[in-house]
Scaffold this active site. Sequence first.
Site, PDB file in Angstrom:
ATOM      1  N   SER A  61      51.254 -43.999 -19.147  1.00  9.25           N
ATOM      2  CA  SER A  61      51.814 -44.876 -18.118  1.00  9.25           C
ATOM      3  C   SER A  61      50.765 -45.890 -17.693  1.00  9.25           C
ATOM      4  CB  SER A  61      52.234 -44.062 -16.895  1.00  9.25           C
ATOM      5  OG  SER A  61      51.090 -43.600 -16.202  1.00  9.25           O
ATOM      6  N   ASP A  62      51.206 -47.038 -17.232  1.00  6.21           N
ATOM      7  CA  ASP A  62      50.280 -47.917 -16.527  1.00  6.21           C
ATOM      8  C   ASP A  62      49.820 -47.150 -15.280  1.00  6.21           C
ATOM      9  OD1 ASP A  62      48.687 -49.978 -15.634  1.00  6.21           O
ATOM     10  OD2 ASP A  62      50.214 -51.531 -15.803  1.00  6.21           O
ATOM     11  N   TRP A  63      48.794 -47.646 -14.655  1.00  7.56           N
ATOM     12  CA  TRP A  63      48.143 -46.911 -13.561  1.00  7.56           C
ATOM     13  C   TRP A  63      49.090 -46.765 -12.356  1.00  7.56           C
ATOM     14  CZ3 TRP A  63      45.922 -46.318 -17.647  1.00  7.56           C
ATOM     15  CH2 TRP A  63      44.627 -45.850 -17.809  1.00  7.56           C
TER      16      TRP A  63
END
Length: 831
Positions: A275-277
């Site tokens: 996932s993106d952050w």
Amino acid sequence: MTARTRTRTRRAPRTGTAVVALLLTVGTTGTVVGSAAAAPAPASAPAAGAFSPRVAALLAEMTLDEKISMVHGGATDPEAVGAAGYLPGVPRLGIPELRLADGPAGVRVAESATALPAPAALASSFDDTLARRFGEVIGRDGRALGVDVLLSPMTNNIRVPVAGRNFETFGEDPLLASRTVGAEVAGIQSQGLIATIKHYAANNQEENRFDVDVQVDEQTLREIELPAFRAAVEAGAGSVMCSYNKVGGTHACENEELLTTILREQWGFEGWVMSDWGATQSTQAITAGLDMEMPRGTYFGEPLKEAILAGEIPEAALDTSVGRILTQVERVGLLDAEPAPRPERDPAGAARVAQEVAEAGAVLLKNDRGALPLAPGTGIAVIGPTAKTPVVTGGGSSRVLPESAAAPVDAIAARAGGNAQVGWSVGEDLEGVLVPAEALGAEPLARVGEDAVPAGEALDRSLTLTAPETGTYTLSLQTTGAGARVSLDGQEVLSTRSQFGAAGGSLIATADGWTNDTHYLELEAGSTHQLTVTGDAGAQDLQARLHWVTPSARERTVQEAAEAARSAGTAVVFAYDEGTEGVDRSSLSLPGTQDELIAAVAAANPNTVVVLNTGAAVTMPWLSSVRAVLETWYPGQEGAEATARLLFGDVSPSGKLSQTFPVSEDVTPVAGDPLRYPGVDGRQEYSEGIHVGYRWYDATGAEPLFPFGHGLSYTDFSYGDLRVKDRDGRVEVAFTVTNTGEHAGAEVPQVYVGPSRRLTQEQAVKSLVGYEKVFLAPGQSRRLSISVDDRWLSSWSADDDTWELGTGRRDVWVGTSSADLALHGTVRVRR
Ligand code: BGC
């Protein structure tokens, strides 16, 4: 018939209705991608047996806790190299710890690394070989600096001209982005660093990026946004980062259609999805195709363990995710009993690549009366703050800390030689002077030296500012240490703190190296305003000073610049913008009063050259009054040297625009419809459909300022002898390019193809289907043969869920930009 005339005949009339009708058709075709993430287990989940014997054996040995530790970040990195993410591995089984670091223009860790030019510059080089070498530099730097997984390249398409991260991308065309990203990924991974392509998918703006719900028809998604992701998967990218936004109502990080159907079942992706952050939305997302939550384990830590123990999520889903991660770790040799030692950095070799990309990606937009290259011995007035303090990289998570970066004015002076007069004048002052006691009715804010805010203490000062005159002021907060914030009448207007680590504020530091942030404001003489300056010193002392530039001081620096220009042979003005993650640009104009500065300089000396350090398109109201414009993007740590060599003609510019430059904000593919951009109530419609970038200008007949593919040279090229054939199942486009000028230089012949009448899908007036970069000595000719992949002659059929080749007669154009196509032919595509 010339290509231009052809193109025009297919354009929709300029009057609004036909255009709207055309675009509405696009907006309503196709189905919207998106699905809930509630499926019990991914249909395509390979059983543990689908992995290599070593990975399967490890999976069999790992405890549930150990497997869980592989699918989320959050543990503390004992070595604190400054990477964005860390996983501890499973030492007892020889599974190594993993460090994940940004980014797109070089490795972002606590230590310095090679700051390469922005990817926008790389794409503008139209050079696959250079893209591979760019990747190799990052790959080697990354391994040398303790990194295992790179959070790059960013593969999103440019849809919104003001989008904050456009400089991190490869532009607006799917073929150009596909070739560039494929070569870069191969380069990165050749060094043993795992590449992560991001942000999958439709993360095309910063405004509301965490939640915006992108409604995009499937044809547009497949033809415009996804090709580069697919190309990166085909190039072997080990990892994919899903984006924050929703696509068709479902967050990308739990969008089964994107993560499983397209990515795995259709493209055969074997790596892992992270996932993106902070983009993970649920524990169930693992069943939709998300393998790793970053940067922590909010959903994929304890909650995932509990869900598995409660039988809500099958342990096989976790095994699949861990197996995918380990497969990539094995592929780069990190599961070996004795993994290859980390290499040393090669700063000199990397610097050469940085310089070559800066030179090859710079785009000469305009060059009247041979203003460039500069003649030796000319007196030069160099103007602008960034001629002294260079803009190296863009802002946000892609910002790299270089060892050094020279001042362009110094490189110009060195190249000009001892006899030439090279002076510098700031023009647009970004630093100013301390806001004086008279304006504050109190001591100036100058917590410097012995008066610095000591470590652990806070800065909190309230002031009343009284404006001495009417006009535009620049307020400037300058700090060292943890940074501070300034509010004006209750609104935060300045911050040198950053959500992206130490380097907050503006991209342009003060002359003495302090972090700076500037805010422009209009004030009436005698008006009073409340200022609050706050900050926490943290572990180090915090120094802070509050500066300003008053309207009359601004007037003075502009006058000084104009005076310097008047008495010089040539004026070279450096202008900048500040693209950054987290926020879109508020307009396409150059920030501050740079437009006025350039106009004043050009009025004083018509022989004015503008060097742009912008990450993306800007408007140029002064264009007709300057002789030359050279776009050097954010040119990386070797930008000064590269710029000097380009200005003096040691190398002829050969970059081509990887994005269209609009005339104004009102005439862009997303202008005038808030549903298109920025979205209404969190929902956005990509109703321009496939007509993104130059495709939109072609479809509507709108004139850009500079078209996609445009870029001049110091020499001239002619095109001839076009032959187009459909042979052995492939379209071959052969033609001859000749350097008819007096300089050596490189050209990028571009091949565009028109629509097929046999397809019922919406099609572009023309699409780039091939290009090649060729270097030619004066007088030299080359016969080129460009073979067009059927992929670029096909349209996506949402009804049949497949690609359809556009057979039959198709127009073919070849030339030097999307709007200057000297050769035209046709081909009958048969299969
Ligand atoms: C950005 C990513 C980046 C990540 C880690 C996110 O905010 O969108 O591009 O890789 O942070 O720094």
